[in-house]
Design a protein around this motif. Structure first.
Motif, PDB file in Angstrom:
ATOM      1  N   VAL A 215      -0.386   7.559   4.433  1.00  0.00           N
ATOM      2  CA  VAL A 215      -0.335   8.989   4.169  1.00  0.00           C
ATOM      3  C   VAL A 215      -0.254   9.668   5.530  1.00  0.00           C
ATOM      4  CG1 VAL A 215      -1.492  10.973   3.142  1.00  0.00           C
ATOM      5  CG2 VAL A 215      -1.731   8.700   2.086  1.00  0.00           C
ATOM      6  N   LEU A 216       0.769  10.493   5.697  1.00  0.00           N
ATOM      7  CA  LEU A 216       0.995  11.173   6.977  1.00  0.00           C
ATOM      8  C   LEU A 216       0.785  12.670   6.820  1.00  0.00           C
ATOM      9  CD1 LEU A 216       3.325   8.795   6.522  1.00  0.00           C
ATOM     10  CD2 LEU A 216       3.778   9.395   8.861  1.00  0.00           C
ATOM     11  N   ASN A 217       0.286  13.304   7.880  1.00  0.00           N
ATOM     12  CA  ASN A 217       0.220  14.764   7.867  1.00  0.00           C
ATOM     13  C   ASN A 217       1.494  15.329   8.508  1.00  0.00           C
ATOM     14  OD1 ASN A 217      -0.137  14.613  10.680  1.00  0.00           O
ATOM     15  ND2 ASN A 217      -2.347  15.045  10.570  1.00  0.00           N
ATOM     16  N   GLN A 218       1.548  16.637   8.649  1.00  0.00           N
ATOM     17  CA  GLN A 218       2.745  17.311   9.166  1.00  0.00           C
ATOM     18  C   GLN A 218       3.057  16.931  10.620  1.00  0.00           C
ATOM     19  OE1 GLN A 218      -0.049  18.784   8.153  1.00  0.00           O
ATOM     20  NE2 GLN A 218      -0.800  20.111   9.796  1.00  0.00           N
ATOM     21  N   ARG A 219       2.087  16.393  11.347  1.00  0.00           N
ATOM     22  CA  ARG A 219       2.301  15.939  12.721  1.00  0.00           C
ATOM     23  C   ARG A 219       2.684  14.456  12.766  1.00  0.00           C
ATOM     24  NH1 ARG A 219      -1.923  19.091  12.412  1.00  0.00           N
ATOM     25  NH2 ARG A 219      -3.437  17.395  12.375  1.00  0.00           N
ATOM     26  N   LYS A 220       2.803  13.839  11.588  1.00  0.00           N
ATOM     27  CA  LYS A 220       3.118  12.409  11.433  1.00  0.00           C
ATOM     28  C   LYS A 220       1.966  11.499  11.837  1.00  0.00           C
ATOM     29  CE  LYS A 220       7.148  13.221   9.766  1.00  0.00           C
ATOM     30  NZ  LYS A 220       7.251  13.285   8.322  1.00  0.00           N
ATOM     31  N   ASP A 221       0.733  12.065  11.903  1.00  0.00           N
ATOM     32  CA  ASP A 221      -0.450  11.230  12.081  1.00  0.00           C
ATOM     33  C   ASP A 221      -0.692  10.477  10.780  1.00  0.00           C
ATOM     34  OD1 ASP A 221      -1.054  12.410  14.614  1.00  0.00           O
ATOM     35  OD2 ASP A 221      -2.104  14.060  13.603  1.00  0.00           O
ATOM     36  N   VAL A 222      -1.032   9.206  10.860  1.00  0.00           N
ATOM     37  CA  VAL A 222      -1.374   8.432   9.661  1.00  0.00           C
ATOM     38  C   VAL A 222      -2.832   8.742   9.345  1.00  0.00           C
ATOM     39  CG1 VAL A 222      -1.574   6.138   8.632  1.00  0.00           C
ATOM     40  CG2 VAL A 222       0.314   6.631  10.213  1.00  0.00           C
ATOM     41  N   VAL A 223      -3.049   9.606   8.367  1.00  0.00           N
ATOM     42  CA  VAL A 223      -4.401  10.038   8.024  1.00  0.00           C
ATOM     43  C   VAL A 223      -5.111   9.037   7.118  1.00  0.00           C
ATOM     44  CG1 VAL A 223      -3.858  12.481   8.370  1.00  0.00           C
ATOM     45  CG2 VAL A 223      -3.679  11.495   6.078  1.00  0.00           C
ATOM     46  N   MET A 224      -4.333   8.227   6.387  1.00  0.00           N
ATOM     47  CA  MET A 224      -4.903   7.213   5.508  1.00  0.00           C
ATOM     48  C   MET A 224      -3.925   6.061   5.408  1.00  0.00           C
ATOM     49  SD  MET A 224      -5.872   7.386   1.474  1.00  0.00           S
ATOM     50  CE  MET A 224      -4.770   6.131   0.855  1.00  0.00           C
ATOM     51  N   SER A 225      -4.438   4.855   5.296  1.00  0.00           N
ATOM     52  CA  SER A 225      -3.580   3.700   5.064  1.00  0.00           C
ATOM     53  C   SER A 225      -4.302   2.705   4.165  1.00  0.00           C
ATOM     54  CB  SER A 225      -3.172   3.032   6.382  1.00  0.00           C
ATOM     55  OG  SER A 225      -4.309   2.514   7.037  1.00  0.00           O
ATOM     56  N   ALA A 226      -3.524   1.894   3.466  1.00  0.00           N
ATOM     57  CA  ALA A 226      -4.072   0.848   2.603  1.00  0.00           C
ATOM     58  C   ALA A 226      -2.971  -0.160   2.321  1.00  0.00           C
ATOM     59  CB  ALA A 226      -4.584   1.439   1.295  1.00  0.00           C
ATOM     60  N   LYS A 227      -3.374  -1.377   2.067  1.00  0.00           N
ATOM     61  CA  LYS A 227      -2.426  -2.402   1.634  1.00  0.00           C
ATOM     62  C   LYS A 227      -2.681  -2.654   0.157  1.00  0.00           C
ATOM     63  CE  LYS A 227      -1.752  -4.600   6.080  1.00  0.00           C
ATOM     64  NZ  LYS A 227      -1.939  -5.810   6.891  1.00  0.00           N
ATOM     65  N   GLY A 228      -1.618  -2.554  -0.631  1.00  0.00           N
ATOM     66  CA  GLY A 228      -1.755  -2.704  -2.068  1.00  0.00           C
ATOM     67  C   GLY A 228      -0.915  -3.834  -2.607  1.00  0.00           C
ATOM     68  N   VAL A 229      -1.287  -4.271  -3.793  1.00  0.00           N
ATOM     69  CA  VAL A 229      -0.577  -5.318  -4.510  1.00  0.00           C
ATOM     70  C   VAL A 229      -0.228  -4.773  -5.885  1.00  0.00           C
ATOM     71  CG1 VAL A 229      -0.755  -7.659  -5.457  1.00  0.00           C
ATOM     72  CG2 VAL A 229      -1.911  -7.099  -3.317  1.00  0.00           C
ATOM     73  N   ASN A 230       1.020  -4.961  -6.291  1.00  0.00           N
ATOM     74  CA  ASN A 230       1.454  -4.520  -7.616  1.00  0.00           C
ATOM     75  C   ASN A 230       2.182  -5.646  -8.331  1.00  0.00           C
ATOM     76  OD1 ASN A 230       1.631  -1.885  -5.774  1.00  0.00           O
ATOM     77  ND2 ASN A 230       1.027  -1.356  -7.859  1.00  0.00           N
ATOM     78  N   PHE A 231       1.933  -5.758  -9.634  1.00  0.00           N
ATOM     79  CA  PHE A 231       2.680  -6.686 -10.479  1.00  0.00           C
ATOM     80  C   PHE A 231       3.795  -5.884 -11.133  1.00  0.00           C
ATOM     81  CE2 PHE A 231      -1.739  -8.518 -10.919  1.00  0.00           C
ATOM     82  CZ  PHE A 231      -1.541  -9.533  -9.992  1.00  0.00           C
ATOM     83  N   ILE A 232       5.038  -6.382 -11.028  1.00  0.00           N
ATOM     84  CA  ILE A 232       6.195  -5.631 -11.520  1.00  0.00           C
ATOM     85  C   ILE A 232       7.132  -6.575 -12.261  1.00  0.00           C
ATOM     86  CG2 ILE A 232       8.182  -4.225 -10.843  1.00  0.00           C
ATOM     87  CD1 ILE A 232       6.522  -3.328  -8.398  1.00  0.00           C
TER      88      ILE A 232
END
Length: 166
Positions: A137-154
């Motif tokens: 998740v980036l803010n308007q300055r392109k700072d990464v304010v949040m990050s996570a690694k996810g797994v999805n079954f598709i």
């Protein structure tokens, strides 16, 4: 045709086969408003710096900030809108390495960047695959304010071995 997230298919027509390792997808424009921060904070994370704009000034943050869970919820909403397939998503067993790197404040504008780390077809259930992604998740300055690694079954378009032969 390329959709808003940079895929060649829309979320309605997307399957496991469309998730290419190494590809990066950016989407969303999420304006953050004080009212939304306070409302979420009061309901789900009632700490002073999430619920009281005046009281938050005396905290280490010097003002109101969004709950990290609020930020995660906003990210999830955008991922459902632009990243996860409508008919082929089978859910997720979880998220790893969740980090809140910078506070999210009123008037920030957030966006989402997803990098597909891995896409592997299931050996035991060939009608589906496992997609591992880095969500940022980036803010308007392109700072990464949040990050996570996810797994999805598709779900796959067709089970392995039943693809049409050319």
């Amino acid at each position: 045709m390329i959709d808003k997230a940079g895929f060649k298919t829309t979320v309605k027509d997307r399957y496991f086969d469309d998730y290419v390792p190494g590809s990066v997808h950016e989407f969303g424009r999420i304006p953050i408003e004080e009212e939304g921060i306070v409302s979420f904070g009061k309901q789900f994370d009632p700490q002073l710096f999430h619920t009281d704009p005046e009281g938050a000034k005396s905290t280490i943050y010097g003002g109101l900030i969004a709950s990290g869970w609020h930020t995660a919820s906003l990210m999830m909403r955008e991922c459902v809108r632009y990243y996860l397939p409508r008919a082929a998503s089978l859910g997720s067993p979880g998220v790893d390495e969740l980090r809140w790197n910078f506070p999210v404040r009123p008037d920030d504008i957030l966006s989402i960047r997803v990098t597909i780390l891995e896409a592997t077809r299931s050996r035991s259930k060939p009608d589906r695959g496992i997609v591992r992604s880095l969500f940022e998740v980036l803010n308007q300055r392109k700072d990464v304010v949040m990050s996570a690694k996810g797994v999805n079954f598709i779900l796959c378009r067709s089970p392995q071995g039943s693809e049409p032969v050319a």
